[in-house]
Design a protein around this motif. Sequence first.
Motif, short mmCIF file in Angstrom:
data_model
loop_
_atom_site.label_atom_id
_atom_site.label_comp_id
_atom_site.label_asym_id
_atom_site.label_seq_id
_atom_site.Cartn_x
_atom_site.Cartn_y
_atom_site.Cartn_z
N LEU A 162 13.07 13.88 -4.78
CA LEU A 162 13.16 12.57 -4.14
C LEU A 162 11.97 12.35 -3.21
O LEU A 162 12.05 12.60 -2.00
N PRO A 163 10.84 11.88 -3.74
CA PRO A 163 9.69 11.57 -2.88
C PRO A 163 10.01 10.41 -1.94
O PRO A 163 10.93 9.63 -2.19
N VAL A 164 9.27 10.30 -0.87
CA VAL A 164 9.48 9.25 0.12
C VAL A 164 8.21 8.40 0.21
O VAL A 164 7.09 8.93 0.21
N TYR A 165 8.39 7.09 0.32
CA TYR A 165 7.29 6.14 0.44
C TYR A 165 7.34 5.53 1.84
O TYR A 165 8.38 5.04 2.25
N VAL A 166 6.23 5.57 2.56
CA VAL A 166 6.22 5.05 3.92
C VAL A 166 5.03 4.10 4.10
O VAL A 166 3.99 4.26 3.46
N ASP A 167 5.20 3.15 4.99
CA ASP A 167 4.12 2.24 5.32
C ASP A 167 3.03 3.00 6.07
O ASP A 167 3.33 3.77 6.99
N THR A 168 1.79 2.82 5.69
CA THR A 168 0.71 3.58 6.30
C THR A 168 0.53 3.27 7.78
O THR A 168 0.01 4.09 8.52
N ASP A 169 0.96 2.08 8.23
CA ASP A 169 0.84 1.73 9.64
C ASP A 169 2.01 2.23 10.47
O ASP A 169 1.96 2.20 11.69
N ALA A 170 3.10 2.67 9.82
CA ALA A 170 4.28 3.12 10.55
C ALA A 170 4.41 4.63 10.57
O ALA A 170 5.17 5.17 11.38
N VAL A 171 3.68 5.34 9.72
CA VAL A 171 3.85 6.79 9.64
C VAL A 171 3.27 7.46 10.89
O VAL A 171 2.19 7.11 11.36
N VAL A 172 4.03 8.40 11.45
CA VAL A 172 3.61 9.19 12.60
C VAL A 172 2.98 10.50 12.13
O VAL A 172 1.93 10.93 12.61
N THR A 180 0.31 14.17 -0.79
CA THR A 180 0.23 12.74 -0.47
C THR A 180 -0.60 12.00 -1.51
O THR A 180 -1.53 12.55 -2.10
N SER A 181 -0.24 10.74 -1.71
CA SER A 181 -1.02 9.85 -2.57
C SER A 181 -0.64 8.43 -2.21
O SER A 181 0.38 8.18 -1.56
N LEU A 182 -1.47 7.48 -2.59
CA LEU A 182 -1.19 6.07 -2.33
C LEU A 182 -0.42 5.48 -3.49
O LEU A 182 -0.72 5.73 -4.65
N HIS A 183 0.57 4.68 -3.14
CA HIS A 183 1.42 4.03 -4.14
C HIS A 183 1.32 2.52 -3.97
O HIS A 183 1.55 2.00 -2.87
N ARG A 184 0.97 1.83 -5.03
CA ARG A 184 0.88 0.37 -4.98
C ARG A 184 2.17 -0.22 -5.54
O ARG A 184 2.53 0.01 -6.67
N SER A 185 2.83 -1.02 -4.69
CA SER A 185 4.12 -1.58 -5.08
C SER A 185 4.00 -3.01 -5.58
O SER A 185 4.96 -3.58 -6.04
N GLN A 186 2.80 -3.58 -5.46
CA GLN A 186 2.60 -4.96 -5.88
C GLN A 186 1.22 -5.10 -6.48
O GLN A 186 0.30 -4.39 -6.09
N SER A 187 1.09 -5.98 -7.44
CA SER A 187 -0.23 -6.22 -8.00
C SER A 187 -1.05 -7.05 -7.02
O SER A 187 -0.52 -7.82 -6.23
N ILE A 188 -2.38 -6.87 -7.09
CA ILE A 188 -3.27 -7.63 -6.21
C ILE A 188 -3.12 -9.12 -6.48
O ILE A 188 -3.14 -9.95 -5.58
N SER A 196 5.02 -11.67 -0.97
CA SER A 196 5.36 -10.98 0.27
C SER A 196 5.63 -9.52 -0.02
O SER A 196 5.72 -9.09 -1.17
N GLY A 197 5.75 -8.73 1.04
CA GLY A 197 6.03 -7.32 0.88
C GLY A 197 4.80 -6.48 1.13
O GLY A 197 3.71 -6.99 1.37
N GLU A 198 4.96 -5.15 1.07
CA GLU A 198 3.88 -4.23 1.36
C GLU A 198 3.14 -3.91 0.07
O GLU A 198 3.74 -3.58 -0.95
N ALA A 199 1.82 -3.97 0.11
CA ALA A 199 1.02 -3.73 -1.09
C ALA A 199 0.85 -2.24 -1.37
O ALA A 199 0.89 -1.82 -2.51
N VAL A 200 0.66 -1.43 -0.32
CA VAL A 200 0.35 -0.01 -0.50
C VAL A 200 1.19 0.81 0.47
O VAL A 200 1.31 0.47 1.64
N GLN A 201 1.79 1.88 -0.05
CA GLN A 201 2.50 2.84 0.80
C GLN A 201 1.93 4.23 0.55
O GLN A 201 1.28 4.49 -0.46
N LEU A 202 2.18 5.12 1.50
CA LEU A 202 1.84 6.52 1.33
C LEU A 202 3.03 7.22 0.69
O LEU A 202 4.14 7.17 1.22
N MET A 203 2.81 7.85 -0.46
CA MET A 203 3.88 8.59 -1.13
C MET A 203 3.76 10.06 -0.78
O MET A 203 2.69 10.65 -0.86
N LEU A 204 4.88 10.66 -0.35
CA LEU A 204 4.91 12.07 0.02
C LEU A 204 5.85 12.80 -0.92
O LEU A 204 7.00 12.37 -1.13
#
Length: 225
Positions: A162-172, A180-188, A196-204
């Motif tokens: 169960l990987p976790v996806y977090v917003d890059t601006d919210a991760v501590v 780690t890798s970047l995950h795109r949840s929406q097309s450009i 609306s929504g977050e374009a890129v999250q950090l996948m752990l």
Amino acid sequence: MKSDLFATENMAQPAAAAGMTLENAKSIKYAVNGEMLARQGAMIAYRGNLQFERRGQGIGGMLKRAVTGEGLPLMAVTGQGEAWFAHEAQNCFIVDIEQGDALTINGRNVLCFDSTLSYEIKTVKGSGIAGGGLFNSVFTGYGRLGVVCEGNPLVIPVSPQLPVYVDTDAVVGWTANLQTSLHRSQSIGSMLRGGSGEAVQLMLQGEGYVIVRPSEATPQKAQQH
């Protein structure tokens, strides 16, 4: 003179031993006997015979800070005495790091740490170079690390299933053994059309923990830290 201001819970308590302790939820006290390190500008008070000196971040550190706004300008505190550290009334936490541990923390969330800890700015793997990439502070060795967080942090277990996806601006931060890798949840395209929504999250991925704060850093605020 009488006032609730002078209540016991507001009074600085004498240090029982050398090193780092929580003075209260918003500040950390460090009984210095030798040397410790803290982010520049974090000292709010001190007593005793202490000296403060700017420290660099290592080769390339200043460049990374200029690109990302998330570097970690440090100062060394040496001598004998007590110093108190805080940052914008954020909540403070102490992490005990033992040999074999590795913790990666966003520079804006580092408050102070023992000089026995090793510290290095590293590129977050998988973050690429778009926008300068993502840079975090990796701590190893043995000692205590003081961390600040806006609000109460959320600590999420990560498992191989169960990987976790977090917003890059919210991760501590996260335990550094995670992949780690970047995950795109929406097309450009959808973003350009007003999606609306977050374009890129950090996948752990892997086995460990990720720490998230209950707010996002605005571009202007991130540059101030």
